[in-house]
Scaffold this motif. Structure first.
Motif, PDB file in Angstrom:
ATOM      1  N   TYR A  72      -8.471  20.454   6.041  1.00 58.89           N
ATOM      2  CA  TYR A  72      -8.761  19.184   5.371  1.00 58.89           C
ATOM      3  C   TYR A  72      -7.461  18.393   5.198  1.00 58.89           C
ATOM      4  O   TYR A  72      -6.417  18.975   4.915  1.00 58.89           O
ATOM      5  CB  TYR A  72      -9.379  19.410   3.989  1.00 58.89           C
ATOM      6  N   ILE A  73      -7.540  17.118   5.373  1.00 56.20           N
ATOM      7  CA  ILE A  73      -6.406  16.223   5.093  1.00 56.20           C
ATOM      8  C   ILE A  73      -6.823  15.302   3.954  1.00 56.20           C
ATOM      9  O   ILE A  73      -7.855  14.642   4.036  1.00 56.20           O
ATOM     10  CB  ILE A  73      -6.019  15.378   6.317  1.00 56.20           C
ATOM     11  N   ARG A  74      -6.014  15.283   2.910  1.00 54.61           N
ATOM     12  CA  ARG A  74      -6.326  14.432   1.758  1.00 54.61           C
ATOM     13  C   ARG A  74      -5.112  13.590   1.409  1.00 54.61           C
ATOM     14  O   ARG A  74      -3.992  14.111   1.322  1.00 54.61           O
ATOM     15  CB  ARG A  74      -6.721  15.282   0.552  1.00 54.61           C
ATOM     16  N   CYS A  75      -5.326  12.295   1.226  1.00 56.59           N
ATOM     17  CA  CYS A  75      -4.253  11.385   0.808  1.00 56.59           C
ATOM     18  C   CYS A  75      -4.715  10.584  -0.407  1.00 56.59           C
ATOM     19  O   CYS A  75      -5.845  10.105  -0.449  1.00 56.59           O
ATOM     20  CB  CYS A  75      -3.868  10.427   1.932  1.00 56.59           C
ATOM     21  N   ASP A  76      -3.849  10.455  -1.383  1.00 53.96           N
ATOM     22  CA  ASP A  76      -4.084   9.573  -2.523  1.00 53.96           C
ATOM     23  C   ASP A  76      -3.339   8.268  -2.271  1.00 53.96           C
ATOM     24  O   ASP A  76      -2.106   8.271  -2.127  1.00 53.96           O
ATOM     25  CB  ASP A  76      -3.589  10.207  -3.817  1.00 53.96           C
ATOM     26  N   VAL A  77      -4.064   7.161  -2.201  1.00 53.33           N
ATOM     27  CA  VAL A  77      -3.451   5.870  -1.891  1.00 53.33           C
ATOM     28  C   VAL A  77      -3.733   4.876  -3.007  1.00 53.33           C
ATOM     29  O   VAL A  77      -4.720   5.010  -3.738  1.00 53.33           O
ATOM     30  CB  VAL A  77      -3.960   5.306  -0.548  1.00 53.33           C
ATOM     31  N   ARG A  78      -2.876   3.901  -3.126  1.00 53.27           N
ATOM     32  CA  ARG A  78      -3.047   2.889  -4.167  1.00 53.27           C
ATOM     33  C   ARG A  78      -2.342   1.609  -3.747  1.00 53.27           C
ATOM     34  O   ARG A  78      -1.433   1.623  -2.902  1.00 53.27           O
ATOM     35  CB  ARG A  78      -2.475   3.368  -5.506  1.00 53.27           C
ATOM     36  N   LEU A  79      -2.780   0.497  -4.311  1.00 58.28           N
ATOM     37  CA  LEU A  79      -2.047  -0.759  -4.177  1.00 58.28           C
ATOM     38  C   LEU A  79      -0.965  -0.790  -5.241  1.00 58.28           C
ATOM     39  O   LEU A  79      -1.209  -0.467  -6.402  1.00 58.28           O
ATOM     40  CB  LEU A  79      -2.993  -1.953  -4.331  1.00 58.28           C
ATOM     41  N   LEU A 132       0.859  -1.179   0.000  1.00 56.70           N
ATOM     42  CA  LEU A 132       0.000   0.000   0.000  1.00 56.70           C
ATOM     43  C   LEU A 132       0.894   1.227   0.000  1.00 56.70           C
ATOM     44  O   LEU A 132       1.848   1.307   0.779  1.00 56.70           O
ATOM     45  CB  LEU A 132      -0.904   0.001   1.231  1.00 56.70           C
ATOM     46  N   ARG A 133       0.601   2.182  -0.853  1.00 61.50           N
ATOM     47  CA  ARG A 133       1.446   3.373  -1.003  1.00 61.50           C
ATOM     48  C   ARG A 133       0.591   4.628  -1.001  1.00 61.50           C
ATOM     49  O   ARG A 133      -0.425   4.705  -1.687  1.00 61.50           O
ATOM     50  CB  ARG A 133       2.249   3.289  -2.295  1.00 61.50           C
ATOM     51  N   ALA A 134       0.980   5.607  -0.193  1.00 53.95           N
ATOM     52  CA  ALA A 134       0.379   6.941  -0.230  1.00 53.95           C
ATOM     53  C   ALA A 134       1.189   7.768  -1.216  1.00 53.95           C
ATOM     54  O   ALA A 134       2.374   8.042  -0.979  1.00 53.95           O
ATOM     55  CB  ALA A 134       0.389   7.575   1.151  1.00 53.95           C
ATOM     56  N   THR A 166      10.271  -5.167  -8.520  1.00 54.19           N
ATOM     57  CA  THR A 166      11.694  -5.186  -8.246  1.00 54.19           C
ATOM     58  C   THR A 166      11.930  -4.533  -6.898  1.00 54.19           C
ATOM     59  O   THR A 166      11.079  -3.781  -6.407  1.00 54.19           O
ATOM     60  CB  THR A 166      12.473  -4.414  -9.334  1.00 54.19           C
ATOM     61  N   PRO A 167      13.062  -4.792  -6.258  1.00 53.35           N
ATOM     62  CA  PRO A 167      13.324  -4.183  -4.948  1.00 53.35           C
ATOM     63  C   PRO A 167      13.230  -2.671  -4.991  1.00 53.35           C
ATOM     64  O   PRO A 167      13.705  -2.020  -5.930  1.00 53.35           O
ATOM     65  CB  PRO A 167      14.758  -4.651  -4.637  1.00 53.35           C
ATOM     66  N   ASP A 168      12.581  -2.087  -3.977  1.00 53.41           N
ATOM     67  CA  ASP A 168      12.456  -0.641  -3.785  1.00 53.41           C
ATOM     68  C   ASP A 168      11.596   0.053  -4.831  1.00 53.41           C
ATOM     69  O   ASP A 168      11.514   1.281  -4.850  1.00 53.41           O
ATOM     70  CB  ASP A 168      13.841   0.044  -3.767  1.00 53.41           C
ATOM     71  N   VAL A 169      10.915  -0.701  -5.717  1.00 54.64           N
ATOM     72  CA  VAL A 169      10.176  -0.042  -6.790  1.00 54.64           C
ATOM     73  C   VAL A 169       8.987   0.746  -6.262  1.00 54.64           C
ATOM     74  O   VAL A 169       8.534   1.685  -6.905  1.00 54.64           O
ATOM     75  CB  VAL A 169       9.717  -1.080  -7.850  1.00 54.64           C
ATOM     76  N   CYS A 170       8.451   0.388  -5.088  1.00 49.73           N
ATOM     77  CA  CYS A 170       7.281   1.080  -4.555  1.00 49.73           C
ATOM     78  C   CYS A 170       7.643   2.105  -3.486  1.00 49.73           C
ATOM     79  O   CYS A 170       6.776   2.780  -2.968  1.00 49.73           O
ATOM     80  CB  CYS A 170       6.296   0.067  -3.960  1.00 49.73           C
ATOM     81  N   LYS A 171       8.914   2.194  -3.129  1.00 52.11           N
ATOM     82  CA  LYS A 171       9.293   3.087  -2.040  1.00 52.11           C
ATOM     83  C   LYS A 171       9.352   4.531  -2.518  1.00 52.11           C
ATOM     84  O   LYS A 171       9.263   4.833  -3.699  1.00 52.11           O
ATOM     85  CB  LYS A 171      10.617   2.631  -1.434  1.00 52.11           C
ATOM     86  N   CYS A 172       9.563   5.437  -1.567  1.00 52.35           N
ATOM     87  CA  CYS A 172       9.376   6.853  -1.869  1.00 52.35           C
ATOM     88  C   CYS A 172      10.340   7.369  -2.911  1.00 52.35           C
ATOM     89  O   CYS A 172      10.036   8.325  -3.626  1.00 52.35           O
ATOM     90  CB  CYS A 172       9.490   7.673  -0.586  1.00 52.35           C
TER      91      CYS A 172
END
Length: 448
Positions: free
Chosen positions: A375-382, A314-316, A387-393
């Motif tokens: 207001y607090i808004r976050c866009d999240v996705r699966l 899960l990634r914001a 590959t390693p680290d591909v989803c990290k910040c």
């Protein structure tokens, strides 16, 4: 040398032994009452019809399936009453046939209500000790699974079909969830989700542990002429380490919001849940009525009901605090940009993002000058793990794949308490009023 008669006898016995070893049975050859469907003389050419059975040309005389007349045993009662279908030999027999097979030594195939069913072999449990009647509990994931022997219950004349959980207020609370064969014994399983109040489930908290408790109630079989047992009331429990999700059940009014995530690969959906916590372990949720001091840290956790943590995270993508609900208000303060917490003015720091099925970040509370709402808004996705680290910040959006983004907003946040921002004083406000003073959660789904 064996005489011819003896040879025939030995051959017959050997054939019978081999037939039994191979699991064969004696097919019913038919008679005047139940002729073969293919018998043109006695049946005038019969047929088998789904959900009806096999009949001769007249709709009264039942017939037996034969090599020329097939029967679909999954949809058709192939055999007349008193005969049983053997699919491996495609014939009817007077022998009982339980399918699936009964547990060897513990069950026998018997006749009940017109069907061949597996029945407990009481002889196998004749010397069983009543103390063996105890549930086994398996504590895994987000469910407790309690199991108990069906035949052991019946040995002491308990009604397994009427067992239920502590509260029997809906269908899910009654009867077994499923039945399976374990270690050559038929076992009843009851699954209990980790939800406070579900069929009487309760929880208790001790330190960083949470324990869920319920009870299995099994009455005696009141249909029998003699009652030899009293009702069973057996408590069971599971203890888990406190998590972001389980801790939400430990308070009456947690500050949470939920949104449905878009489908992955075109199929299936999951929920994302957002909550605020007071501690860096993300196990003490904020709830309505709590007080917070301006400048103190608040911990935001986002989790999902999606369970495939081996292939997805899960990634914001982006989070913003703004004085209006306009999409990314230009006066807003970015908290997370491209998956990373960047704003040092409010000490926004990401703890975990795009690494597991949980997103964690913290920030110091603040207010906008002369602005009554936040207001607090976050866009999240699966995000797919490719590959390693591909989803990290640090990774770019172009290098990631997965579901579309869902926009989760919390607000409007009414700052109803008077705050002198320029005085430098530390003012206490109620229930996250510096960011949100009343819990009105606006959930919206915005696809990129």
């Amino acid at each position: 040398m064996l005489r011819p008669g003896m040879c025939l006898l030995v051959g017959a016995l050997l054939a019978a032994f081999l037939g039994e070893a191979a699991g064969t049975t004696t097919c019913f050859a038919g008679n005047a009452t139940y002729p073969a469907c293919s018998d043109d003389t006695a049946c005038a050419g019969g047929s088998c019809t789904a959900s009806v059975g096999c009949y001769c040309v007249d709709p009264i005389t039942q017939c037996l399936p034969s090599s020329n007349v097939t029967c679909d045993s999954s949809t058709t009662p192939c055999c007349p009453e008193g005969l049983y279908w053997f699919p491996n030999q495609t014939c009817c027999s007077e022998e009982l046939n339980c399918d699936p097979a009964c547990v060897t030594g513990k069950e026998t195939c018997g006749y009940a209500d017109g069907d061949a069913v597996c029945q407990c072999n009481n002889t196998a449990y004749l010397h069983a000790n009543r103390s063996r009647i105890a549930p086994t509990v398996d504590c895994r994931g987000d469910v407790m699974t309690v199991s108990i022997s069906k035949c052991l219950l019946e040995r002491f004349q308990y009604s397994a079909s009427n067992m239920h959980l502590l509260e029997n207020n809906r269908t899910e609370c009654s009867g077994p969830s499923y039945v399976d064969i374990v270690n050559n014994e038929r076992i009843l399983f009851k699954q209990v989700p980790l939800q406070n109040g579900w069929c009487g489930t309760t929880f208790s908290v001790q330190g960083e542990k949470v324990t869920y408790t319920n009870a299995l109630y099994i009455p005696p079989d009141f249909d029998l002429p003699i009652i030899i047992s009293s009702a069973l009331n057996m408590s069971f429990s599971c203890t888990y380490n406190m998590t972001m999700q389980t801790s939400l059940q430990t308070v009456l009014h947690p500050l949470i919001g939920t949104v449905t995530l878009p489908a992955i690969n075109g199929t299936g959906t999951a929920q994302a849940i957002m909550a605020a916590y007071t501690n860096d372990a993300f196990t003490i949720p904020y709830q309505v009525g709590d007080e917070l001091t301006v400048g103190s840290p608040v911990y935001i956790g986002i989790m999902t009901t999606f369970t495939d943590g081996d292939n997805f995270t899960l990634r914001a993508e982006r989070c913003v605090a703004a004085p209006s609900n306009a999409s990314y208000d230009t006066t807003g303060v970015p908290l997370i940009t491209d998956g990373c917490a960047l704003n040092q003015d409010v000490n926004a720091q990401y703890v975990s993002n795009g690494e597991t099925l949980e997103v964690r970040f913290k920030m110091d509370t603040f207010v906008f000058q002369d602005m009554p709402e936040v207001y607090i808004r976050c866009d999240v996705r699966l995000c797919k793990k490719q590959t390693p680290d591909v989803c990290k910040c640090s990774s770019s959006r172009a290098g990631r794949s997965g579901g579309a983004t869902a926009s989760l907003s919390i607000g409007p946040l009414d700052l109803s308490v008077s705050i002198d921002v320029n005085s430098g004083s530390s003012t206490v406000v109620s229930s996250l009023a510096v960011l949100w003073s009343s819990l009105l959660v606006l959930l919206s789904l915005r696809l990129f």
